[in-house]
Design a protein around this motif. Sequence first.
Motif, PDB file in Angstrom:
ATOM      1  N   GLY A 112     -39.340  16.834 -61.589  1.00 29.96           N
ATOM      2  CA  GLY A 112     -38.735  16.697 -63.113  1.00 29.96           C
ATOM      3  C   GLY A 112     -37.464  15.912 -63.137  1.00 29.96           C
ATOM      4  O   GLY A 112     -37.540  15.265 -64.199  1.00 29.96           O
ATOM      5  N   TRP A 113     -36.862  15.563 -61.890  1.00 28.88           N
ATOM      6  CA  TRP A 113     -35.777  14.458 -61.847  1.00 28.88           C
ATOM      7  C   TRP A 113     -36.357  13.116 -61.505  1.00 28.88           C
ATOM      8  O   TRP A 113     -36.135  12.250 -62.240  1.00 28.88           O
ATOM      9  CB  TRP A 113     -34.919  14.841 -60.522  1.00 28.88           C
ATOM     10  N   ASN A 114     -37.448  12.821 -60.739  1.00 29.52           N
ATOM     11  CA  ASN A 114     -37.746  11.700 -60.249  1.00 29.52           C
ATOM     12  C   ASN A 114     -38.644  11.090 -60.944  1.00 29.52           C
ATOM     13  O   ASN A 114     -39.244   9.906 -60.773  1.00 29.52           O
ATOM     14  CB  ASN A 114     -38.548  11.877 -58.769  1.00 29.52           C
ATOM     15  N   GLY A 115     -39.357  11.727 -62.151  1.00 26.68           N
ATOM     16  CA  GLY A 115     -40.229  11.018 -63.067  1.00 26.68           C
ATOM     17  C   GLY A 115     -39.262  10.288 -64.263  1.00 26.68           C
ATOM     18  O   GLY A 115     -39.965   9.656 -64.970  1.00 26.68           O
ATOM     19  N   THR A 116     -38.007  10.386 -64.321  1.00 25.10           N
ATOM     20  CA  THR A 116     -37.169  10.184 -65.432  1.00 25.10           C
ATOM     21  C   THR A 116     -37.260   8.650 -65.316  1.00 25.10           C
ATOM     22  O   THR A 116     -37.073   7.946 -66.504  1.00 25.10           O
ATOM     23  CB  THR A 116     -35.771  10.614 -65.384  1.00 25.10           C
ATOM     24  N   ASP A 117     -36.970   7.882 -64.076  1.00 23.89           N
ATOM     25  CA  ASP A 117     -37.134   6.381 -64.328  1.00 23.89           C
ATOM     26  C   ASP A 117     -38.157   5.839 -64.911  1.00 23.89           C
ATOM     27  O   ASP A 117     -37.904   4.926 -65.639  1.00 23.89           O
ATOM     28  CB  ASP A 117     -36.966   5.717 -62.697  1.00 23.89           C
ATOM     29  N   TRP A 118     -39.362   6.223 -64.433  1.00 22.77           N
ATOM     30  CA  TRP A 118     -40.341   5.694 -65.175  1.00 22.77           C
ATOM     31  C   TRP A 118     -40.432   6.025 -66.753  1.00 22.77           C
ATOM     32  O   TRP A 118     -40.686   5.280 -67.500  1.00 22.77           O
ATOM     33  CB  TRP A 118     -41.580   6.414 -64.403  1.00 22.77           C
ATOM     34  N   GLY A 119     -40.381   7.488 -66.908  1.00 26.44           N
ATOM     35  CA  GLY A 119     -40.397   7.885 -68.347  1.00 26.44           C
ATOM     36  C   GLY A 119     -39.292   7.128 -69.289  1.00 26.44           C
ATOM     37  O   GLY A 119     -39.784   6.765 -70.314  1.00 26.44           O
ATOM     38  N   TYR A 120     -38.145   7.239 -68.857  1.00 28.99           N
ATOM     39  CA  TYR A 120     -37.231   6.469 -70.041  1.00 28.99           C
ATOM     40  C   TYR A 120     -37.385   5.076 -69.769  1.00 28.99           C
ATOM     41  O   TYR A 120     -36.927   4.491 -71.197  1.00 28.99           O
ATOM     42  CB  TYR A 120     -35.755   7.156 -69.633  1.00 28.99           C
ATOM     43  N   HIS A 149     -38.545  -4.734 -62.163  1.00 24.70           N
ATOM     44  CA  HIS A 149     -38.528  -4.707 -60.656  1.00 24.70           C
ATOM     45  C   HIS A 149     -37.883  -3.588 -59.879  1.00 24.70           C
ATOM     46  O   HIS A 149     -38.304  -3.003 -58.765  1.00 24.70           O
ATOM     47  CB  HIS A 149     -38.062  -6.042 -59.847  1.00 24.70           C
ATOM     48  N   ARG A 150     -36.847  -3.040 -60.608  1.00 21.58           N
ATOM     49  CA  ARG A 150     -36.078  -1.881 -60.144  1.00 21.58           C
ATOM     50  C   ARG A 150     -37.223  -0.766 -60.254  1.00 21.58           C
ATOM     51  O   ARG A 150     -37.239  -0.042 -59.247  1.00 21.58           O
ATOM     52  CB  ARG A 150     -34.928  -1.614 -60.948  1.00 21.58           C
ATOM     53  N   ILE A 151     -38.259  -0.544 -61.408  1.00 16.87           N
ATOM     54  CA  ILE A 151     -39.089   0.486 -61.359  1.00 16.87           C
ATOM     55  C   ILE A 151     -40.147   0.113 -60.374  1.00 16.87           C
ATOM     56  O   ILE A 151     -40.654   1.180 -59.653  1.00 16.87           O
ATOM     57  CB  ILE A 151     -39.694   0.333 -62.936  1.00 16.87           C
ATOM     58  N   SER A 152     -40.634  -0.736 -60.176  1.00 19.68           N
ATOM     59  CA  SER A 152     -41.577  -1.424 -58.964  1.00 19.68           C
ATOM     60  C   SER A 152     -41.127  -1.167 -57.690  1.00 19.68           C
ATOM     61  O   SER A 152     -41.721  -0.469 -56.932  1.00 19.68           O
ATOM     62  CB  SER A 152     -41.915  -2.644 -59.217  1.00 19.68           C
ATOM     63  N   ASP A 153     -39.941  -1.066 -57.362  1.00 22.85           N
ATOM     64  CA  ASP A 153     -39.139  -0.724 -56.222  1.00 22.85           C
ATOM     65  C   ASP A 153     -39.183   0.440 -55.839  1.00 22.85           C
ATOM     66  O   ASP A 153     -38.654   0.903 -54.697  1.00 22.85           O
ATOM     67  CB  ASP A 153     -38.053  -1.760 -56.108  1.00 22.85           C
ATOM     68  N   ILE A 154     -39.144   1.172 -56.952  1.00 22.08           N
ATOM     69  CA  ILE A 154     -39.082   2.783 -56.854  1.00 22.08           C
ATOM     70  C   ILE A 154     -40.514   3.282 -56.477  1.00 22.08           C
ATOM     71  O   ILE A 154     -40.585   4.067 -55.712  1.00 22.08           O
ATOM     72  CB  ILE A 154     -38.326   3.385 -57.752  1.00 22.08           C
ATOM     73  N   TYR A 155     -41.413   3.112 -57.525  1.00 22.65           N
ATOM     74  CA  TYR A 155     -42.775   3.537 -57.371  1.00 22.65           C
ATOM     75  C   TYR A 155     -43.866   2.576 -56.737  1.00 22.65           C
ATOM     76  O   TYR A 155     -44.794   3.276 -56.317  1.00 22.65           O
ATOM     77  CB  TYR A 155     -43.083   3.869 -58.693  1.00 22.65           C
ATOM     78  N   GLY A 156     -43.733   1.385 -57.048  1.00 26.42           N
ATOM     79  CA  GLY A 156     -44.994   0.709 -56.462  1.00 26.42           C
ATOM     80  C   GLY A 156     -45.563  -0.076 -57.697  1.00 26.42           C
ATOM     81  O   GLY A 156     -44.954  -0.921 -58.297  1.00 26.42           O
ATOM     82  N   PRO A 157     -46.963   0.095 -57.629  1.00 27.60           N
ATOM     83  CA  PRO A 157     -47.546  -0.396 -58.994  1.00 27.60           C
ATOM     84  C   PRO A 157     -46.751  -0.050 -60.309  1.00 27.60           C
ATOM     85  O   PRO A 157     -46.368   1.193 -60.395  1.00 27.60           O
ATOM     86  CB  PRO A 157     -48.851   0.095 -58.772  1.00 27.60           C
ATOM     87  N   ILE A 158     -46.836  -0.682 -61.395  1.00 25.29           N
ATOM     88  CA  ILE A 158     -46.451  -0.759 -62.602  1.00 25.29           C
ATOM     89  C   ILE A 158     -47.098  -1.063 -63.592  1.00 25.29           C
ATOM     90  O   ILE A 158     -47.894  -1.860 -63.582  1.00 25.29           O
ATOM     91  CB  ILE A 158     -44.919  -1.238 -62.803  1.00 25.29           C
ATOM     92  N   VAL A 159     -47.115  -0.526 -65.081  1.00 21.53           N
ATOM     93  CA  VAL A 159     -47.637  -1.393 -66.048  1.00 21.53           C
ATOM     94  C   VAL A 159     -46.463  -2.486 -66.512  1.00 21.53           C
ATOM     95  O   VAL A 159     -45.497  -2.057 -66.888  1.00 21.53           O
ATOM     96  CB  VAL A 159     -47.925  -0.223 -67.252  1.00 21.53           C
TER      97      VAL A 159
END
Length: 529
Positions: free
Chosen positions: A108-116, A152-162
Motif C-alpha cells: 500500500g505504501w510502495n505503489g504510491t510512486d506509480w499511482g500518484y 526516469h525516477r519512476i523507471s528507476d524504482i520499478y523498471g518498465p513504465i508506460v
Amino acid sequence: MRTLYTILSACLSVVCLLSVSCTGDFKDINTDQTGITDEDMEIDFNNLGIPLDIIQQGIYFNYDFGKGKNWPYQLMQNLNADMFSGYMHDYKPHNGGSSNSDYNLQDGWNGTDWGYTYAYVMPQIKKLEDSTRVDYPSVYAVTKILKVEAMHRISDIYGPIVYTYFGNEAEGYRPETQQEAYTAFFRDLDEAVGILHTYMDSKVKGPDISDFDLLLDGRPVSWIRFANSLRMRLAVRIAMADPVKAEEEFRKSSGDPAGVFEQSSECVKVSTRNGYQNPLGEINRVWGEVFMNASMESIMTGYGDPRLERYFEPAADQAARYKGIRQGTCFSHLLYASHSKIYVNQTTEPILMTAAEIWFLRAEAALRGWTDEEPGVCYRNGVVASFRQWGADGLDEYLQSDRTGADYVDAFDPANNIEARCLVSPKWEDDASNEVKLEKILTQKWLAVFPEGDEAWAEQRRTGYPRLFPVRFNNSKDGCIDTEIMIRRLNFPADLADTDAPLYEKLVNAFGKPDHAGSRLWWDTGRNF
C-alpha cells in the motif's frame, strides 16, 4: 508530540484505499484527476502555468490534491528510497516494527510512486505536450525535459513504465522495457535541446515562463544546461548495460555549447516562493519522523566530514554527538527519538540536481575513458562544489584525509552494532585501482547528492557504493531479497494484478524477471567494469 502517532497510523491504514484509486485501471488513471477546469485554463496563460505548476510539484511530490500534502511523499519516497539509500530512517516502529525497513514490504505504501505520478503528473504532461507543440515550442521543450526528470525516477524504482504510449488508447497504453524507456528519454532530450537552441537563435519569442518556473529561472539556456546534465546522469546510469550508447550520450552533452552545471550555485531545486512547502520538512519538523541513518553516521563521523553539522542536528542526550538508526533491526520502541534529525524544514527548497553531482559524473566518465578529462581533477571539483554549496570549511584538509568509515554502535541494543563497511578515504589516489577510484567517486557523490534519496538509491544499486550496512533482519517475502546484495527495486503496484490485469501482465513481460524486490533492473548489472 501531539497525537501524531495516532494520526499517521490512521493515514497509513487508509492508504491502501487511496492508492487503489490511483493505481487501478490505466484508462481511469489517464483521466486527469487534478480537478482543473477548462475555464481555469483560459486566464493569464494558466493553460501553461497550471500544468507546469502541477508537474513541478509532482516530481518531489507535494501537490495539494485535497487529501493531504505530506503523507504521499512519506510513502512515495521517505519510507523507501530515502531509507534504502542509507540517508534516513524513521524512529517509529511502523507495523509493529516490521515494514519496509526489514524488507517486509508494504504494498500500500510502495505503489504510491506509480499511482500518484500517473494520476496527477503524467496527465498534465500529456495535456501540455499536446497544447504547446505548435504554438509554444519552448514550453513544449521544457515539458519534455520535465517528463524525463519525472519518469526516469519512476523507471528507476520499478523498471518498465508506460511512457511513449501514455494516453494512446490505440496502442493499449503499451509499456516499454527499461531499455526502451531510456532510449525514449534520450530521444526526448534530443528534441527538447534542439528546440531550445533554435528558439534562442530565432527572433521569435514565446511566453515568459519565469513566473511559472519552480525549478530554474525560466531562461532557455538554463533548461538546456539542465537537459545536458540530466543526459549525463542517465548516460552514466547505463554505463554497464549499454556502454556504447552510454558513451555516445555522454559525449553529446559534453559537446553541447550551452554546457552543463558546473558552479556550486547551479542547483535544480523546487522553489518555495509561491507557497510550495517541502514535504520532508513537514515530516521532519512537525511530525518529528526523519532521522539520520546509521550508514550516514558511520561515513560522515568516520570522515570527520565538515558537512555533517549542515546535514543533521546533534543528538539529544547521547554520548556521541551525532547518532543514526540502523535499518532492519525491527525495533519496537521510541527511544531513537533522541537521535539526530535532518536539517530540512518546510521552507527548505528540495534539491533535485547539483553541480557537484555533475562533476562526479564527469569523474566516472573520465575513469571509463569517455573523455580526456582527469578523473582526479573532476573528483576534486565535485568535492569543492559540494563544500561550497553547503558553506562548509576544512576543504583542503578533507581532500588529504586518510580517514575511513566508523564502526556503528547502537545506543540501546548492542546486537545491532556493526563494523564499518566503508573503507575508502576522501583522499584521491592516482595509483589506486579503477574499482577503488570508482568507490571514492561514488561515496563522495552519495554525500553530495544528499538529501535526494531517489538518486542516491539508484546509484548505490548500480555500483554497490557506498558500502551500506545490511539489514539485521531480512523479512522479505519468500527470501526474495538477498541481505548483502540488498533491495534492488519495488515491485509493481500489487493492486494492478486485480484492477488492470492486462497492463500488469504487459509490465511483467516487459520486465522479463520475477516481479519482486530482489530482481535487478536493466541497468543494474552487478558489475562495474
